[in-house]
Design a protein around this motif. Structure first.
Motif, PDB file in Angstrom:
ATOM      1  N   THR A 297       0.837  -1.193   0.000  1.00 50.98           N
ATOM      2  CA  THR A 297       0.000   0.000   0.000  1.00 50.98           C
ATOM      3  C   THR A 297       0.869   1.239   0.000  1.00 50.98           C
ATOM      4  N   ALA A 353      -7.354   6.468  -6.170  1.00 48.41           N
ATOM      5  CA  ALA A 353      -7.264   5.494  -5.084  1.00 48.41           C
ATOM      6  C   ALA A 353      -7.833   4.155  -5.526  1.00 48.41           C
ATOM      7  N   GLU A 379      -3.888   4.338  -1.463  1.00 51.28           N
ATOM      8  CA  GLU A 379      -4.840   4.851  -0.493  1.00 51.28           C
ATOM      9  C   GLU A 379      -4.994   6.358  -0.660  1.00 51.28           C
ATOM     10  N   GLN A 381      -5.507  10.001   0.718  1.00 53.64           N
ATOM     11  CA  GLN A 381      -5.149  10.706   1.940  1.00 53.64           C
ATOM     12  C   GLN A 381      -6.163  11.817   2.210  1.00 53.64           C
TER      13      GLN A 381
END
Length: 536
Positions: A297, A353, A379, A381
């Motif tokens: 990730t 994402a 991911e 943010q």
């Protein structure tokens, strides 16, 4: 174009042999008889000679014919022959060659149809014994490959040796199955029975041996030509480029010339290792095509490098790498030119994402195709709210006193998010959980207006909250408390008033009172004497 004068041939015979005139006439009669008895079917020298001619030029003769005293060859051509030159080369010693005789034109060229000519070349070869090559050039400069036919001249058999023609190609690819190579060959007696070939081999990725050649046994059959058979499964050589040198011995043990060819042996697909670097500079190997590996990730908009290590296991191997990527939305696309660090390395800055998949196709020079993939999880943010009041930072839980009547500005435009999300941030302002403004990062006049309208209570403290949201729905917020300067002065308004004039008046009165009191309690430093009248 008419008959070319052959008197130079007759003169040559007279000078060299000084024999009777009858012998010269007999030789010329023999030439005429040969021409009459020649077959009418042309043989392409490219099929049976040692070299394919650059033009449509044919010999009626075949490789390995014998000639004594007079060498006569003829055939047809579909191109004009005005620039033709020729030479007879002695190749009896294959590591040496010697031009015996040459000329700048053929003996005769006669039109025989539309774009078609019949030609003849007759040469006096009395006293010549050799294995020879008759070479005909078409450009007059000897820069192109000639049309060639191999002949044996004279009666001296010691000079007659077998001739082995090279294969049609210099490089052959062998991956699976069988490979059959045909080598045309001639011997002085016209038969390949009892002939044998001998070979040496070396690894030569650039047609130059890396080490010394070693003997190697080849499987061959002998009919009208030599056929070499190679089985990819049974060939006792590792994958690579192998340079073979082949020589043939006839049944009288006379060796031939050497011929060379290269076998590109590639039976295995290349090994591909796909890895990537994350912001922590750790490298993750794409083991087992990443099918069972944990998907790493990384934050959104973080640059990641993907590196391919490709090995085919031998010197000289080459591969073609094709990169592509699949976004979380399922869209597959190629990498832009600016993303390539090298052919084996690309850069990715994900702006969405979800799971990204990098696809690498590797095709080697033998046609083997390997597909390798690497996946990463990106991911999103959440933004970080940075709130300022006239340049001063306001943190979560702070209390803020708003100056009454003065201009001020509350700003959240310094809020932090990834570069791809920052342009799409939305700002929503709340007062006691009621939305008062949305869409912009600056707030000022709206609050003043609300204060004037009484929406912001002038008595007490109220909570205010700003929520910053990115295009993926992730948000962050800061809650703080506001009050007005009017509130801090409310308790003394009945006595002093709430304005600057009242306060100044009170100060003046206080100072005046203190001055009067001080003057009344301090005696004068000097006084005039008082005179009292005496009573009578």
């Amino acid at each position: 174009m008419g008959q070319i004068d052959l008197s130079f041939i007759t003169d040559s015979w007279c000078v060299q042999h000084m024999s009777t005139h009858m012998r010269s006439r007999a030789i010329l009669s023999t030439v005429v008889l040969i021409l009459v008895l020649l077959p009418l079917t042309a043989v392409d020298v490219g099929a049976q000679g040692t070299n394919e001619p650059p033009t449509l030029f044919h010999f009626y003769q075949t490789d390995g014919d014998h000639f004594d005293e007079v060498l006569t060859v003829n055939g047809t051509s579909s191109v004009p022959l005005q620039n033709v030159t020729w030479q007879v080369v002695n190749i009896s010693l294959f590591d040496q060659s010697e031009v015996i005789v040459s000329g700048d034109f053929l003996s005769s060229v006669i039109p025989s149809g539309e774009e078609r000519w019949s030609w003849m070349l007759s040469i006096d070869v009395s006293g010549v014994d050799c294995t020879c090559a008759v070479e005909v050039f078409f450009d007059g400069l000897h820069e192109e490959e000639p049309a060639t036919i191999i002949v044996y001249l004279g009666q001296e058999m010691a000079t007659h040796r077998p001739v082995l023609s090279p294969p049609e190609q210099d490089l052959y690819l062998l991956t699976t199955g069988m490979l059959h190579l045909q080598l045309d060959a001639v011997t002085p007696d016209g038969s390949l029975n009892g002939s044998m070939i001998y070979a040496t081999v070396c690894e030569a990725p650039s047609s130059v041996c890396l080490v010394e050649s070693v003997p190697f046994k080849l499987v061959a059959t002998y009919n009208d030509y030599v056929q070499i058979t190679m089985d990819a499964t049974d060939l006792l050589l590792p994958d690579g480029f192998w340079r073979f040198t082949v020589e043939m011995e006839d049944r009288t043990l006379k060796p031939s010339n050497l011929v060379n060819f290269t076998i590109h042996l590639d039976r295995q697909a290349p090994i591909v290792l796909l890895s990537h670097t994350l912001s922590s500079n750790t490298q993750v190997e794409n083991a087992a095509q990443n099918n069972d590996a944990d998907v790493p990730t990384t934050p959104e908009h973080t640059e990641i490098f993907f590196i391919a290590e490709v090995s085919d296991g031998y010197a000289g191997a080459s591969e073609v790498l094709t990169w592509s990527k699949t976004s979380p939305s399922g869209s597959q696309s190629a990498f832009a030119d600016a993303s390539f660090i090298s052919d084996s390395s690309v850069s990715l800055v994900p702006d969405e994402a979800g799971e990204w998949t990098i696809i690498l196709l590797v095709r080697d020079s033998a046609g083997h195709l390997v597909r390798s993939t690497s996946s990463i999880m990106v991911e999103n943010q959440a933004p970080t709210v940075v709130l300022t009041l006239d340049g001063l930072r306001v943190n979560d839980g702070d209390s803020v006193m708003l100056p009454a009547g003065d201009s001020w500005l509350m700003s959240a435009n310094q809020s932090v998010d990834t570069e791809n999300d920052k342009p799409g941030l939305t700002y929503t302002w709340y007062l006691d959980d009621a939305m008062i403004h949305t869409g912009v990062s600056l707030l000022g006049e709206e609050v003043v207006r609300l204060m004037e309208q009484g929406t912001i209570n002038s008595e007490g403290t109220q909570s205010m909250r700003i929520v910053v949201t990115d295009d993926d729905g992730a948000s962050n917020e800061v809650t703080f408390f506001i009050s007005s300067q009017v509130d801090s002065m409310k308790g003394s308004q009945g006595l002093l008033g709430a304005n600057t004039f009242t306060l100044a008046l009170v100060i003046v009165l206080v100072l005046s009172s203190l001055l009067v009191i001080r003057m009344g309690t301090t005696p004068p430093k000097e006084s005039l004497p008082k005179w009292q009248r005496k009573k009578e």
